[in-house]
Scaffold this motif. Structure first.
Motif, PDB file in Angstrom:
ATOM      1  N   GLN A  12      -2.427 -54.276  20.228  1.00 17.81           N
ATOM      2  CA  GLN A  12      -3.493 -55.681  19.458  1.00 17.81           C
ATOM      3  C   GLN A  12      -2.861 -56.555  18.434  1.00 17.81           C
ATOM      4  OE1 GLN A  12      -7.799 -54.905  20.144  1.00 17.81           O
ATOM      5  NE2 GLN A  12      -7.459 -55.041  22.502  1.00 17.81           N
ATOM      6  N   ALA A  13      -3.125 -57.539  18.551  1.00 14.59           N
ATOM      7  CA  ALA A  13      -2.416 -57.673  16.720  1.00 14.59           C
ATOM      8  C   ALA A  13      -3.451 -57.625  15.982  1.00 14.59           C
ATOM      9  CB  ALA A  13      -3.131 -59.372  17.506  1.00 14.59           C
ATOM     10  N   GLY A  14      -2.297 -57.551  14.835  1.00 18.14           N
ATOM     11  CA  GLY A  14      -2.825 -56.573  13.913  1.00 18.14           C
ATOM     12  C   GLY A  14      -2.391 -54.828  13.363  1.00 18.14           C
ATOM     13  N   ARG A  37      15.525 -56.901  18.014  1.00 21.78           N
ATOM     14  CA  ARG A  37      14.478 -56.941  18.956  1.00 21.78           C
ATOM     15  C   ARG A  37      15.288 -58.655  19.880  1.00 21.78           C
ATOM     16  NH1 ARG A  37       9.633 -58.596  15.409  1.00 21.78           N
ATOM     17  NH2 ARG A  37      10.289 -61.033  14.838  1.00 21.78           N
ATOM     18  N   GLN A  38      14.978 -58.393  21.055  1.00 23.16           N
ATOM     19  CA  GLN A  38      14.812 -59.262  21.714  1.00 23.16           C
ATOM     20  C   GLN A  38      13.423 -60.070  22.595  1.00 23.16           C
ATOM     21  OE1 GLN A  38      18.576 -59.555  24.723  1.00 23.16           O
ATOM     22  NE2 GLN A  38      18.744 -61.175  24.834  1.00 23.16           N
ATOM     23  N   ALA A  39      13.275 -60.961  22.652  1.00 20.82           N
ATOM     24  CA  ALA A  39      12.228 -61.170  23.287  1.00 20.82           C
ATOM     25  C   ALA A  39      12.509 -61.587  24.761  1.00 20.82           C
ATOM     26  CB  ALA A  39      11.704 -62.391  21.962  1.00 20.82           C
ATOM     27  N   PRO A  40      11.606 -61.602  25.452  1.00 20.61           N
ATOM     28  CA  PRO A  40      11.893 -62.900  26.996  1.00 20.61           C
ATOM     29  C   PRO A  40      12.487 -64.123  26.739  1.00 20.61           C
ATOM     30  CG  PRO A  40       9.892 -60.993  27.051  1.00 20.61           C
ATOM     31  CD  PRO A  40       9.945 -61.228  25.028  1.00 20.61           C
ATOM     32  N   GLU A  87       3.743 -62.867  18.404  1.00 16.53           N
ATOM     33  CA  GLU A  87       5.367 -62.732  17.960  1.00 16.53           C
ATOM     34  C   GLU A  87       6.493 -61.663  18.343  1.00 16.53           C
ATOM     35  OE1 GLU A  87       2.595 -64.105  16.993  1.00 16.53           O
ATOM     36  OE2 GLU A  87       3.424 -65.173  14.860  1.00 16.53           O
ATOM     37  N   ASP A  88       5.734 -60.715  17.809  1.00 16.67           N
ATOM     38  CA  ASP A  88       6.470 -59.677  17.479  1.00 16.67           C
ATOM     39  C   ASP A  88       6.951 -58.625  19.015  1.00 16.67           C
ATOM     40  OD1 ASP A  88       5.041 -58.494  14.745  1.00 16.67           O
ATOM     41  OD2 ASP A  88       6.375 -59.707  14.899  1.00 16.67           O
ATOM     42  N   VAL A 110       7.927 -53.346  22.947  1.00 14.17           N
ATOM     43  CA  VAL A 110       6.927 -53.618  22.165  1.00 14.17           C
ATOM     44  C   VAL A 110       6.308 -54.378  22.805  1.00 14.17           C
ATOM     45  CG1 VAL A 110       5.657 -53.723  19.912  1.00 14.17           C
ATOM     46  CG2 VAL A 110       8.019 -52.125  19.834  1.00 14.17           C
ATOM     47  N   THR A 111       5.180 -54.541  22.452  1.00 14.37           N
ATOM     48  CA  THR A 111       4.257 -55.863  23.607  1.00 14.37           C
ATOM     49  C   THR A 111       2.812 -55.796  22.461  1.00 14.37           C
ATOM     50  OG1 THR A 111       5.207 -55.362  25.516  1.00 14.37           O
ATOM     51  CG2 THR A 111       2.999 -56.560  25.306  1.00 14.37           C
ATOM     52  N   VAL A 112       2.684 -56.775  21.547  1.00  9.42           N
ATOM     53  CA  VAL A 112       1.033 -56.997  21.297  1.00  9.42           C
ATOM     54  C   VAL A 112       0.657 -57.641  22.233  1.00  9.42           C
ATOM     55  CG1 VAL A 112       0.741 -57.878  18.369  1.00  9.42           C
ATOM     56  CG2 VAL A 112       2.927 -55.950  19.086  1.00  9.42           C
ATOM     57  N   SER A 113      -0.471 -57.913  21.895  1.00  7.01           N
ATOM     58  CA  SER A 113      -1.428 -58.608  22.732  1.00  7.01           C
ATOM     59  C   SER A 113      -2.402 -59.657  21.740  1.00  7.01           C
ATOM     60  CB  SER A 113      -2.687 -57.332  23.481  1.00  7.01           C
ATOM     61  OG  SER A 113      -2.993 -56.736  22.912  1.00  7.01           O
ATOM     62  N   SER A 114      -3.381 -60.145  22.128  1.00 11.20           N
ATOM     63  CA  SER A 114      -3.649 -61.076  21.182  1.00 11.20           C
ATOM     64  C   SER A 114      -5.442 -60.811  21.056  1.00 11.20           C
ATOM     65  CB  SER A 114      -3.933 -62.735  21.032  1.00 11.20           C
ATOM     66  OG  SER A 114      -4.025 -62.999  22.669  1.00 11.20           O
TER      67      SER A 114
END
Length: 114
Positions: A12-14, A37-40, A87-88, A110-114
């Protein structure tokens, strides 16, 4: 040279994550080691790099939150990621400059949820 990145996951974020990149040869041999890193839907970008003389640099977007380090005894490089933001979210991979050539390993998501 073989590189294996690990440590990705869903947070999660943070929150924080620590990525590792294990090398098949001594990391003393590498002039530069780095995380990318490469984001979608986006191009790959440099996140952090460290040189054999101990100099490091970071992308502006991660400076102060991410820390790159080298574990010489373990032939491993790490990326400590704190205060992660949505955004990471990206596939993170490691790469090294060895005898004039760049080598890159497969990434870790790496998936960061808000």
């Amino acid at each position: 040279v073989q590189l294996q990145a690990s440590g990705g996951g869903l947070v999660q974020a943070g929150e924080s994550l620590r990525l590792s990149c294990a090398a098949s040869v001594s990391i003393f041999s590498f002039a530069v080691m780095g995380w990318y890193r490469q984001a979608p839907g986006k191009e790959r970008e440099s996140v952090a790099q460290t040189s054999s003389v101990g100099l490091s640099n970071y992308a502006a977007s991660v400076k102060g939150r991410f820390t790159i380090s080298r574990d010489n005894a373990g032939n491993t490089m790490h990326l400590q990621m704190n205060s992660l933001q949505p955004e990471d979210t990206a596939v993170y991979s490691c790469a090294v400059l060895y005898r004039g050539n760049w080598y890159r390993g497969q990434g870790t998501l790496v998936t960061v949820s808000s």
